[in-house]
Design a protein around this motif. Structure first.
Motif, short mmCIF file in Angstrom:
data_model
loop_
_atom_site.label_atom_id
_atom_site.label_comp_id
_atom_site.label_asym_id
_atom_site.label_seq_id
_atom_site.Cartn_x
_atom_site.Cartn_y
_atom_site.Cartn_z
N TYR A 8 40.24 49.26 41.99
CA TYR A 8 40.01 49.59 40.75
C TYR A 8 40.74 51.07 40.37
O TYR A 8 41.40 51.06 39.23
N ASN A 49 40.02 33.55 43.65
CA ASN A 49 40.53 34.34 42.67
C ASN A 49 41.67 33.59 41.59
O ASN A 49 41.51 33.86 40.35
N ARG A 63 34.38 33.01 39.61
CA ARG A 63 33.62 34.17 39.65
C ARG A 63 32.32 34.19 40.15
O ARG A 63 31.65 35.30 40.07
N PRO A 83 37.84 39.27 41.77
CA PRO A 83 38.34 39.01 40.57
C PRO A 83 38.22 40.48 39.66
O PRO A 83 37.30 40.99 39.65
N THR A 84 39.32 40.68 38.87
CA THR A 84 39.37 41.81 38.18
C THR A 84 39.29 41.47 36.37
O THR A 84 39.40 42.28 35.70
N LYS A 85 39.25 39.92 36.25
CA LYS A 85 39.40 39.57 35.02
C LYS A 85 37.81 39.14 34.67
O LYS A 85 37.37 38.38 35.18
N PRO A 86 37.40 39.38 33.12
CA PRO A 86 36.17 38.80 32.76
C PRO A 86 36.31 37.39 32.36
O PRO A 86 37.36 36.90 32.09
N TYR A 87 35.28 36.65 32.42
CA TYR A 87 35.18 35.31 32.13
C TYR A 87 35.64 35.21 30.45
O TYR A 87 36.35 34.24 30.05
N GLN A 137 36.61 37.23 26.47
CA GLN A 137 37.14 38.57 25.87
C GLN A 137 35.90 39.15 25.32
O GLN A 137 34.91 38.59 24.78
N THR A 180 31.78 41.00 31.58
CA THR A 180 32.10 42.22 32.33
C THR A 180 32.83 41.41 33.62
O THR A 180 32.80 40.34 33.76
N THR A 181 33.72 42.50 34.40
CA THR A 181 34.57 42.04 35.44
C THR A 181 33.50 42.20 36.69
O THR A 181 32.84 42.94 36.83
N GLN A 195 33.59 45.38 38.64
CA GLN A 195 32.82 46.42 38.16
C GLN A 195 31.37 46.00 38.28
O GLN A 195 30.57 47.05 38.77
#
Length: 472
Positions: free
Chosen positions: A101, A219, A224, A259-263, A265, A311-312, A315
């Motif tokens: 992060y 990933n 996720r 993973p660092t991307k949310p599903y 937006q 949310t990611t 986090q």
């Protein structure tokens, strides 16, 4: 989020009276200083028991066998091994999430911002290791195995002390110390992987590589769901454990694949949540509980699913693990590892090269290394001090960085495995050095605050922003 008032609650018959009892406990467990206090109490308990008539019981608990069996397959280790090689993997996984992060969006993203803490962390690793090595040269050859012990900084303890100091320490000190500890932890993980690893089993290491490849494949495929990473992480842990590399490396490696991307937006989240709220309000009846209104219950569950998709994982999973790791796993680790019997003649402790080397390197090495490298980085024009942080406060911060309890104990257990006498000396040195560093850093911050007269603007800013949450 608005504070929930009693008139907006649906209280159980005795809940109001019970809340008066537990309210203070809830506030305590939410405090930044809580993790350090519980960690300290666990270490003190271990030391008291190890130096009482119950010391044999303490040893029995530490070496108690714990087995997992499935048919003919049996996995059996001591409680000490399960904690150090099992539970601590979760600590290193959480640490890996924080490192990832910070490198992607935090204080280590921009090199111009991170150059100062990188320089400070390097100084805080190189000088302590060098000072210890210089002192250890005068002792037995095995003493050199502990050169990595004074390099570590215990973030939970150091930030807990800053939280207790309140406005006497600027918020920039907490932010800088957090980033410094992250870089410091990267160095500690590298040291453990490179220098405190037994002979390698290449076949198991190859299987571990395949397991890690599978996690990264999840990933890039956009998977996720936690269950896939839990199962892949367990396979990775098992093969790393069999390979000869310390098992905690699996925690760091698995975290890198999270993973660092949310599903979805944020715009999708906002639109759907507004829709949920509107539907909820239309069917809401003041005198009807949600227990009697199944449609409302389904809307609340739908809102939870929408929130999870916006949310990611990095986090969300870090938030879930934060409290269990800091309030349970680390205190258990401290209790199992910190217990060491003091010699009957305390004057003998100064004859121990390992004890003196660790304590001196943790205090003097951290102060000189961090302060010197910070000064060089700023004077060279490569870096600049954060707003509100003076060189005097950098010196105080460097003192607090000498608190190296958790990671130092961990490295000591690796460096002096099978050498109980040297391990006991190292533990005493860690305890002594951490206490001296904590007292010195606290005193310097308080003296600096009284000399400069910390202004109300700084205090207001500190209270608004709060200290960052971090562990380990």
């Amino acid at each position: 989020m608005d504070e929930l008032k009693d008139k907006e609650r649906e209280l159980a018959p005795l809940e109001r009276e019970f809340n008066h009892v537990v309210c203070s406990f809830e506030q305590f467990f939410k405090s930044q200083a809580t993790a350090s206090i519980i960690l300290l109490l666990a270490a003190i308990a271990a030391m008291v028991i190890a130096n009482s008539d119950s010391r044999e019981l303490y040893q029995k608990i530490s070496h108690m066998a714990l087995s997992i069996s499935l048919g003919d397959f049996t996995l059996s280790h001591s409680l000490h091994t399960w904690v150090n090689d099992g539970l601590m993997v979760l600590f290193f996984f959480l640490l890996g999430l924080e490192i990832k992060y910070e490198c992607l969006v935090g204080d280590l993203k921009d090199f111009r911002d991170s150059s100062l803490v990188i320089a400070m962390a390097l100084g805080g690793m190189v000088l302590p290791a060098s000072i210890y090595a210089g002192i250890a040269l005068t002792g037995v050859d095995e003493a050199m195995n502990g050169w990595g012990i004074p390099m570590a900084t215990d973030t939970a303890f150091a930030l807990g002390i800053l939280a207790l100091l309140g406005s006497k320490a600027p918020r920039s000190a907490a932010v800088t110390l957090s980033a410094l500890a992250i870089v410091d932890d990267m160095g500690a993980v590298a040291v453990i992987g490179l220098f405190y690893t037994d002979g390698l089993d290449l076949l198991s290491l190859s299987y571990a590589g395949l397991a890690l490849l599978g996690l990264f494949l999840f990933n890039v495929l956009g998977v996720r769901r936690p269950i896939f990473y839990v199962l892949g992480g367990l396979l990775l842990w098992w093969f790393v454990l069999q390979s000869g590399v310390h098992a905690t490396a699996a925690g760091i490696l698995a975290a890198l694949a999270v993973p660092t991307k949310p599903y979805a937006q944020s715009s999708w989240f906002a639109r759907n949540m507004r829709n949920i709220v509107n539907r909820f309000e239309k069917i809401d009846k003041k005198d009807v509980s949600i227990l009697e209104h199944q449609e409302q219950h389904e809307l609340v569950e739908e809102a939870q699913d929408i929130a999870a998709m916006a949310t990611t994982p990095i986090q969300r999973w870090g938030h879930v693990l934060n409290r269990p790791v800091s309030l349970l796993i680390l205190p258990i680790f401290a209790f199992i590892n910190a217990g060491v019997a003091l010699p009957s003649d305390l004057s003998q402790i100064f004859d121990s090269v390992v004890l003196v080397g660790v304590a001196v390197a943790m205090v003097l090495g951290k102060i000189c290394g961090i302060s010197l490298f910070a000064w060089l980085a700023v004077k060279s024009g490569l870096s600049r001090l954060p707003t509100g942080l003076s060189f005097a406060q950098v010196f105080a911060l460097a003192s607090l960085a000498g608190v190296g309890f958790t990671m130092s104990l961990f490295i000591a257990s690796l460096g002096f495995a099978g050498q109980p006498e040297l391990l006991a000396q190292a533990k005493l040195g860690i305890l002594a050095g951490s206490v001296i560093a904590a007292l010195l850093g606290t005193t310097l911050f308080m003296l600096n605050s009284s000399n400069t007269g910390a202004g109300s603007a700084q205090k207001e800013n500190h209270n608004k922003a709060g200290l960052p949450q971090t562990e380990g």
